[in-house]
Design a protein around this motif. Sequence first.
Motif, PDB file in Angstrom:
ATOM      1  N   THR A  31       0.824  -1.199   0.000  1.00  0.00           N
ATOM      2  CA  THR A  31       0.000   0.000   0.000  1.00  0.00           C
ATOM      3  C   THR A  31       0.862   1.254   0.000  1.00  0.00           C
ATOM      4  O   THR A  31       1.821   1.358   0.761  1.00  0.00           O
ATOM      5  CB  THR A  31      -0.924   0.014   1.234  1.00  0.00           C
ATOM      6  OG1 THR A  31      -1.582  -1.245   1.346  1.00  0.00           O
ATOM      7  CG2 THR A  31      -1.967   1.117   1.109  1.00  0.00           C
ATOM      8  N   TYR A  33       0.639   5.754  -0.501  1.00  0.00           N
ATOM      9  CA  TYR A  33      -0.246   6.906  -0.331  1.00  0.00           C
ATOM     10  C   TYR A  33       0.418   8.166  -0.861  1.00  0.00           C
ATOM     11  O   TYR A  33       1.640   8.286  -0.828  1.00  0.00           O
ATOM     12  CB  TYR A  33      -0.533   7.151   1.158  1.00  0.00           C
ATOM     13  CG  TYR A  33      -0.987   5.965   1.968  1.00  0.00           C
ATOM     14  CD1 TYR A  33      -0.073   4.991   2.386  1.00  0.00           C
ATOM     15  CD2 TYR A  33      -2.315   5.829   2.358  1.00  0.00           C
ATOM     16  CE1 TYR A  33      -0.484   3.914   3.148  1.00  0.00           C
ATOM     17  CE2 TYR A  33      -2.721   4.757   3.128  1.00  0.00           C
ATOM     18  CZ  TYR A  33      -1.803   3.807   3.525  1.00  0.00           C
ATOM     19  OH  TYR A  33      -2.209   2.735   4.296  1.00  0.00           O
ATOM     20  N   TYR A  35      -0.146  12.222   0.129  1.00  0.00           N
ATOM     21  CA  TYR A  35      -0.779  13.235   0.960  1.00  0.00           C
ATOM     22  C   TYR A  35      -0.240  14.604   0.544  1.00  0.00           C
ATOM     23  O   TYR A  35       0.863  14.723   0.031  1.00  0.00           O
ATOM     24  CB  TYR A  35      -0.423  13.048   2.432  1.00  0.00           C
ATOM     25  CG  TYR A  35      -1.044  11.862   3.126  1.00  0.00           C
ATOM     26  CD1 TYR A  35      -0.399  10.624   3.136  1.00  0.00           C
ATOM     27  CD2 TYR A  35      -2.253  11.988   3.801  1.00  0.00           C
ATOM     28  CE1 TYR A  35      -0.959   9.540   3.800  1.00  0.00           C
ATOM     29  CE2 TYR A  35      -2.810  10.907   4.474  1.00  0.00           C
ATOM     30  CZ  TYR A  35      -2.156   9.696   4.462  1.00  0.00           C
ATOM     31  OH  TYR A  35      -2.710   8.620   5.130  1.00  0.00           O
ATOM     32  N   GLN A  37       0.307  18.450   2.497  1.00  0.00           N
ATOM     33  CA  GLN A  37       0.303  19.076   3.819  1.00  0.00           C
ATOM     34  C   GLN A  37       0.355  20.577   3.651  1.00  0.00           C
ATOM     35  O   GLN A  37       1.280  21.113   3.045  1.00  0.00           O
ATOM     36  CB  GLN A  37       1.501  18.598   4.653  1.00  0.00           C
ATOM     37  CG  GLN A  37       1.461  19.108   6.088  1.00  0.00           C
ATOM     38  CD  GLN A  37       2.611  18.575   6.914  1.00  0.00           C
ATOM     39  OE1 GLN A  37       3.733  18.456   6.450  1.00  0.00           O
ATOM     40  NE2 GLN A  37       2.321  18.238   8.170  1.00  0.00           N
ATOM     41  N   GLY A  42      -3.394  20.275   8.071  1.00  0.00           N
ATOM     42  CA  GLY A  42      -2.878  18.954   8.376  1.00  0.00           C
ATOM     43  C   GLY A  42      -2.551  18.168   7.119  1.00  0.00           C
ATOM     44  O   GLY A  42      -2.223  18.735   6.076  1.00  0.00           O
ATOM     45  N   LEU A  43      -2.675  16.867   7.232  1.00  0.00           N
ATOM     46  CA  LEU A  43      -2.393  15.973   6.115  1.00  0.00           C
ATOM     47  C   LEU A  43      -3.697  15.597   5.434  1.00  0.00           C
ATOM     48  O   LEU A  43      -4.629  15.118   6.077  1.00  0.00           O
ATOM     49  CB  LEU A  43      -1.711  14.699   6.616  1.00  0.00           C
ATOM     50  CG  LEU A  43      -0.243  14.829   6.958  1.00  0.00           C
ATOM     51  CD1 LEU A  43       0.174  13.747   7.917  1.00  0.00           C
ATOM     52  CD2 LEU A  43       0.611  14.752   5.701  1.00  0.00           C
ATOM     53  N   LEU A  45      -5.379  13.277   2.385  1.00  0.00           N
ATOM     54  CA  LEU A  45      -5.115  12.135   1.524  1.00  0.00           C
ATOM     55  C   LEU A  45      -5.603  12.411   0.109  1.00  0.00           C
ATOM     56  O   LEU A  45      -6.774  12.700  -0.107  1.00  0.00           O
ATOM     57  CB  LEU A  45      -5.808  10.889   2.087  1.00  0.00           C
ATOM     58  CG  LEU A  45      -5.636   9.602   1.281  1.00  0.00           C
ATOM     59  CD1 LEU A  45      -4.181   9.162   1.270  1.00  0.00           C
ATOM     60  CD2 LEU A  45      -6.519   8.502   1.867  1.00  0.00           C
ATOM     61  N   ILE A  48      -4.719   6.673  -2.685  1.00  0.00           N
ATOM     62  CA  ILE A  48      -4.157   5.499  -2.044  1.00  0.00           C
ATOM     63  C   ILE A  48      -4.065   4.398  -3.094  1.00  0.00           C
ATOM     64  O   ILE A  48      -4.947   4.269  -3.944  1.00  0.00           O
ATOM     65  CB  ILE A  48      -5.001   5.072  -0.825  1.00  0.00           C
ATOM     66  CG1 ILE A  48      -4.424   3.850  -0.148  1.00  0.00           C
ATOM     67  CG2 ILE A  48      -6.448   4.824  -1.211  1.00  0.00           C
ATOM     68  CD1 ILE A  48      -5.110   3.513   1.183  1.00  0.00           C
ATOM     69  N   TYR A  50      -3.421   0.278  -3.502  1.00  0.00           N
ATOM     70  CA  TYR A  50      -3.352  -0.984  -2.767  1.00  0.00           C
ATOM     71  C   TYR A  50      -2.381  -1.971  -3.399  1.00  0.00           C
ATOM     72  O   TYR A  50      -2.036  -2.974  -2.768  1.00  0.00           O
ATOM     73  CB  TYR A  50      -4.750  -1.600  -2.679  1.00  0.00           C
ATOM     74  CG  TYR A  50      -5.686  -0.742  -1.856  1.00  0.00           C
ATOM     75  CD1 TYR A  50      -6.647   0.064  -2.469  1.00  0.00           C
ATOM     76  CD2 TYR A  50      -5.598  -0.721  -0.476  1.00  0.00           C
ATOM     77  CE1 TYR A  50      -7.486   0.877  -1.713  1.00  0.00           C
ATOM     78  CE2 TYR A  50      -6.449   0.078   0.287  1.00  0.00           C
ATOM     79  CZ  TYR A  50      -7.387   0.870  -0.347  1.00  0.00           C
ATOM     80  OH  TYR A  50      -8.218   1.666   0.404  1.00  0.00           O
ATOM     81  N   GLY A  58      -8.618   9.441  -2.649  1.00  0.00           N
ATOM     82  CA  GLY A  58      -8.661   9.806  -1.248  1.00  0.00           C
ATOM     83  C   GLY A  58      -9.687  10.898  -1.028  1.00  0.00           C
ATOM     84  O   GLY A  58     -10.742  10.899  -1.657  1.00  0.00           O
ATOM     85  N   ASP A  59      -9.364  11.831  -0.189  1.00  0.00           N
ATOM     86  CA  ASP A  59     -10.316  12.886   0.154  1.00  0.00           C
ATOM     87  C   ASP A  59     -10.286  14.077  -0.803  1.00  0.00           C
ATOM     88  O   ASP A  59     -11.272  14.787  -0.947  1.00  0.00           O
ATOM     89  CB  ASP A  59     -10.036  13.377   1.587  1.00  0.00           C
ATOM     90  CG  ASP A  59     -10.191  12.247   2.589  1.00  0.00           C
ATOM     91  OD1 ASP A  59      -9.362  12.157   3.517  1.00  0.00           O
ATOM     92  OD2 ASP A  59     -11.133  11.453   2.446  1.00  0.00           O
ATOM     93  N   PHE A  90       3.621  14.531   0.365  1.00  0.00           N
ATOM     94  CA  PHE A  90       4.284  13.413   1.010  1.00  0.00           C
ATOM     95  C   PHE A  90       3.769  12.095   0.448  1.00  0.00           C
ATOM     96  O   PHE A  90       2.567  11.886   0.310  1.00  0.00           O
ATOM     97  CB  PHE A  90       4.047  13.427   2.522  1.00  0.00           C
ATOM     98  CG  PHE A  90       4.808  14.485   3.230  1.00  0.00           C
ATOM     99  CD1 PHE A  90       4.206  15.680   3.579  1.00  0.00           C
ATOM    100  CD2 PHE A  90       6.146  14.295   3.561  1.00  0.00           C
ATOM    101  CE1 PHE A  90       4.919  16.679   4.244  1.00  0.00           C
ATOM    102  CE2 PHE A  90       6.864  15.271   4.218  1.00  0.00           C
ATOM    103  CZ  PHE A  90       6.254  16.465   4.561  1.00  0.00           C
TER     104      PHE A  90
END
Lengths: 113, 113
Positions: A31, A33, A35, A37, A42-43, A45, A48, A50, A58-59, A90
Amino acid sequence: DMKVTQMPRYLIKRMGENVLLECGQDMSHETMYWYRQDPGLGLQLIYISYDVDSNSEGDIPKGYRVSRKKREHFSLILDSAKTNQTSVYFCASSYERSGNTLYFGEGSRLIVV
Amino acid sequence: TQTVSQSDAHVTVFEGDSVELRCNYSYGGSIYLSWYIQHHGHGLQFLLKYYSGNPVVQGVNGFEAEFSKSDSSFHLRKASVHWSDSAVYFCAVRGNSNNRIFFGDGTQLVVKP
């Protein structure tokens, strides 16, 4: 040595240009990811993955796409960069059975002007 | 939906003091909880995690965290901080059913000499 490597570390692009951020890991983690920042947020997403060719949004996936053709590599692509995509990105990887342990890269700082 | 709340954005202590960084979560099922540290200009590094068993878990550099189901908390502690502990600390939660990891907004710890 367990390592997540991000390239480039710093990048300045003009609005509308394409951006490729690359990430590699030497741990055969399934997996991975991406991100971003930002101060006060914050972080967040983005995507992602798999495993090879098994990616999920992600979001905040809008404006981004990813590619994972080999387990060790996970790329983040910005087609036509926007100024609001200025951020620190990241990459991280995890071995599923280890639970919540993520291994992060050092980050890629992108400035879009 | 999982959420993670770190109530203190900034914590300032003196070298040698003890410190507790708070983390509260909301999630209905089995979860993995963890803490990460981020020094300025670097990626996040794993500190410790909890899934089951002894609610007090030990991490690197003298950090420990205690899980409380009744309080929905996973606070991070250190008995005697060093100036090098100055960093941003992130609490994270992952549900047992997927690889989605949610991070808190982070707590900036400043250790004064």
